[in-house]
Write a protein that holds these residues in place. Structure first.
Motif, PDB file in Angstrom:
ATOM      1  N   LEU A   1     -49.917 -35.565  28.839  1.00 10.31           N
ATOM      2  CA  LEU A   1     -51.245 -35.976  28.382  1.00 10.31           C
ATOM      3  C   LEU A   1     -51.340 -35.994  26.860  1.00 10.31           C
ATOM      4  O   LEU A   1     -51.997 -36.871  26.287  1.00 10.31           O
ATOM      5  CB  LEU A   1     -52.314 -35.061  28.972  1.00 10.31           C
ATOM      6  CG  LEU A   1     -52.592 -35.263  30.453  1.00 10.31           C
ATOM      7  CD1 LEU A   1     -53.491 -34.146  30.982  1.00 10.31           C
ATOM      8  CD2 LEU A   1     -53.215 -36.627  30.698  1.00 10.31           C
ATOM      9  N   ALA A   2     -50.696 -35.039  26.199  1.00  8.83           N
ATOM     10  CA  ALA A   2     -50.704 -35.029  24.733  1.00  8.83           C
ATOM     11  C   ALA A   2     -50.021 -36.285  24.191  1.00  8.83           C
ATOM     12  O   ALA A   2     -50.500 -36.901  23.233  1.00  8.83           O
ATOM     13  CB  ALA A   2     -50.018 -33.777  24.204  1.00  8.83           C
ATOM     14  N   GLY A   3     -48.922 -36.672  24.822  1.00 12.23           N
ATOM     15  CA  GLY A   3     -48.238 -37.900  24.414  1.00 12.23           C
ATOM     16  C   GLY A   3     -49.091 -39.129  24.635  1.00 12.23           C
ATOM     17  O   GLY A   3     -49.166 -40.026  23.784  1.00 12.23           O
ATOM     18  N   LEU A   4     -49.762 -39.176  25.761  1.00 15.47           N
ATOM     19  CA  LEU A   4     -50.655 -40.293  26.084  1.00 15.47           C
ATOM     20  C   LEU A   4     -51.802 -40.378  25.074  1.00 15.47           C
ATOM     21  O   LEU A   4     -52.124 -41.461  24.567  1.00 15.47           O
ATOM     22  CB  LEU A   4     -51.202 -40.113  27.503  1.00 15.47           C
ATOM     23  CG  LEU A   4     -52.025 -41.229  28.099  1.00 15.47           C
ATOM     24  CD1 LEU A   4     -51.174 -42.474  28.287  1.00 15.47           C
ATOM     25  CD2 LEU A   4     -52.581 -40.794  29.446  1.00 15.47           C
ATOM     26  N   ALA A   5     -52.400 -39.233  24.758  1.00 16.29           N
ATOM     27  CA  ALA A   5     -53.503 -39.209  23.790  1.00 16.29           C
ATOM     28  C   ALA A   5     -53.020 -39.623  22.404  1.00 16.29           C
ATOM     29  O   ALA A   5     -53.727 -40.331  21.677  1.00 16.29           O
ATOM     30  CB  ALA A   5     -54.139 -37.820  23.743  1.00 16.29           C
ATOM     31  N   GLY A   6     -51.825 -39.203  22.048  1.00 18.21           N
ATOM     32  CA  GLY A   6     -51.279 -39.577  20.749  1.00 18.21           C
ATOM     33  C   GLY A   6     -50.994 -41.070  20.650  1.00 18.21           C
ATOM     34  O   GLY A   6     -51.359 -41.717  19.661  1.00 18.21           O
ATOM     35  N   ARG A   7     -50.351 -41.619  21.668  1.00 16.15           N
ATOM     36  CA  ARG A   7     -49.992 -43.043  21.646  1.00 16.15           C
ATOM     37  C   ARG A   7     -51.206 -43.950  21.795  1.00 16.15           C
ATOM     38  O   ARG A   7     -51.356 -44.928  21.078  1.00 16.15           O
ATOM     39  CB  ARG A   7     -49.013 -43.357  22.788  1.00 16.15           C
ATOM     40  CG  ARG A   7     -47.599 -42.930  22.524  1.00 16.15           C
ATOM     41  CD  ARG A   7     -46.652 -43.482  23.586  1.00 16.15           C
ATOM     42  NE  ARG A   7     -47.073 -43.218  24.945  1.00 16.15           N
ATOM     43  CZ  ARG A   7     -46.828 -42.104  25.629  1.00 16.15           C
ATOM     44  NH1 ARG A   7     -46.141 -41.138  25.053  1.00 16.15           N
ATOM     45  NH2 ARG A   7     -47.236 -41.954  26.858  1.00 16.15           N
ATOM     46  N   ASN A   8     -52.074 -43.635  22.748  1.00 11.46           N
ATOM     47  CA  ASN A   8     -53.186 -44.542  23.072  1.00 11.46           C
ATOM     48  C   ASN A   8     -54.441 -44.320  22.241  1.00 11.46           C
ATOM     49  O   ASN A   8     -55.229 -45.247  22.070  1.00 11.46           O
ATOM     50  CB  ASN A   8     -53.540 -44.440  24.552  1.00 11.46           C
ATOM     51  CG  ASN A   8     -52.446 -44.971  25.449  1.00 11.46           C
ATOM     52  OD1 ASN A   8     -51.397 -45.391  24.982  1.00 11.46           O
ATOM     53  ND2 ASN A   8     -52.675 -44.943  26.737  1.00 11.46           N
ATOM     54  N   LEU A   9     -54.646 -43.101  21.784  1.00 16.21           N
ATOM     55  CA  LEU A   9     -55.877 -42.792  21.057  1.00 16.21           C
ATOM     56  C   LEU A   9     -55.633 -42.467  19.585  1.00 16.21           C
ATOM     57  O   LEU A   9     -56.580 -42.340  18.819  1.00 16.21           O
ATOM     58  CB  LEU A   9     -56.594 -41.597  21.715  1.00 16.21           C
ATOM     59  CG  LEU A   9     -56.929 -41.745  23.199  1.00 16.21           C
ATOM     60  CD1 LEU A   9     -57.474 -40.433  23.745  1.00 16.21           C
ATOM     61  CD2 LEU A   9     -57.931 -42.878  23.416  1.00 16.21           C
ATOM     62  N   GLY A  10     -54.373 -42.299  19.214  1.00 13.29           N
ATOM     63  CA  GLY A  10     -54.061 -41.931  17.840  1.00 13.29           C
ATOM     64  C   GLY A  10     -54.401 -40.487  17.530  1.00 13.29           C
ATOM     65  O   GLY A  10     -54.545 -40.107  16.365  1.00 13.29           O
ATOM     66  N   TRP A  11     -54.540 -39.658  18.572  1.00 12.07           N
ATOM     67  CA  TRP A  11     -54.893 -38.258  18.369  1.00 12.07           C
ATOM     68  C   TRP A  11     -53.695 -37.477  17.869  1.00 12.07           C
ATOM     69  O   TRP A  11     -52.569 -37.673  18.297  1.00 12.07           O
ATOM     70  CB  TRP A  11     -55.363 -37.632  19.680  1.00 12.07           C
ATOM     71  CG  TRP A  11     -56.737 -38.010  20.113  1.00 12.07           C
ATOM     72  CD1 TRP A  11     -57.529 -38.984  19.596  1.00 12.07           C
ATOM     73  CD2 TRP A  11     -57.463 -37.430  21.185  1.00 12.07           C
ATOM     74  NE1 TRP A  11     -58.716 -39.036  20.281  1.00 12.07           N
ATOM     75  CE2 TRP A  11     -58.699 -38.096  21.259  1.00 12.07           C
ATOM     76  CE3 TRP A  11     -57.205 -36.423  22.095  1.00 12.07           C
ATOM     77  CZ2 TRP A  11     -59.668 -37.778  22.204  1.00 12.07           C
ATOM     78  CZ3 TRP A  11     -58.162 -36.101  23.031  1.00 12.07           C
ATOM     79  CH2 TRP A  11     -59.388 -36.769  23.080  1.00 12.07           C
ATOM     80  N   ARG A  12     -53.974 -36.546  16.967  1.00  8.29           N
ATOM     81  CA  ARG A  12     -52.978 -35.576  16.533  1.00  8.29           C
ATOM     82  C   ARG A  12     -53.031 -34.396  17.501  1.00  8.29           C
ATOM     83  O   ARG A  12     -53.997 -34.266  18.262  1.00  8.29           O
ATOM     84  CB  ARG A  12     -53.271 -35.150  15.110  1.00  8.29           C
ATOM     85  CG  ARG A  12     -53.140 -36.325  14.125  1.00  8.29           C
ATOM     86  CD  ARG A  12     -53.647 -35.997  12.769  1.00  8.29           C
ATOM     87  NE  ARG A  12     -53.307 -34.631  12.386  1.00  8.29           N
ATOM     88  CZ  ARG A  12     -52.863 -34.274  11.212  1.00  8.29           C
ATOM     89  NH1 ARG A  12     -52.735 -35.161  10.264  1.00  8.29           N
ATOM     90  NH2 ARG A  12     -52.579 -33.027  10.937  1.00  8.29           N
TER      91      ARG A  12
END
Length: 75
Positions: free
Chosen positions: A22-33
């Motif tokens: 989920l962290a990877g998904l949030a980083g790739r799709n949402l630009g979240w750190r």
């Protein structure tokens, strides 16, 4: 390792694997750190990704929940 300890270890591994995905998904799709991810609630993450949150697994033992709360306090 007792049955309860094995289940606790399996629950930790499952949480860890899912959190990483989920962290990877949030980083790739949402630009979240990473901090953005860990400060968001599961409901917020689902809303941002357009997902429907699922109901918690009612089969988790209370001892397991208490153990996780001690190990990962939100304090």
């Amino acid at each position: 390792m007792t049955g309860g300890a094995k289940q606790d270890a399996a629950n930790r591994q499952c949480f860890s694997d899912n959190a990483l995905a989920l962290a990877g998904l949030a980083g790739r799709n949402l630009g979240w750190r990473p901090d953005d991810f860990w400060q968001a609630t599961p409901v917020e993450l689902c809303a941002m990704l357009g997902l429907t949150p699922r109901k918690p697994d009612s089969n988790i033992a209370e001892d397991t929940i208490n153990s996780l709360l001690k190990e990962f306090p939100d304090g």
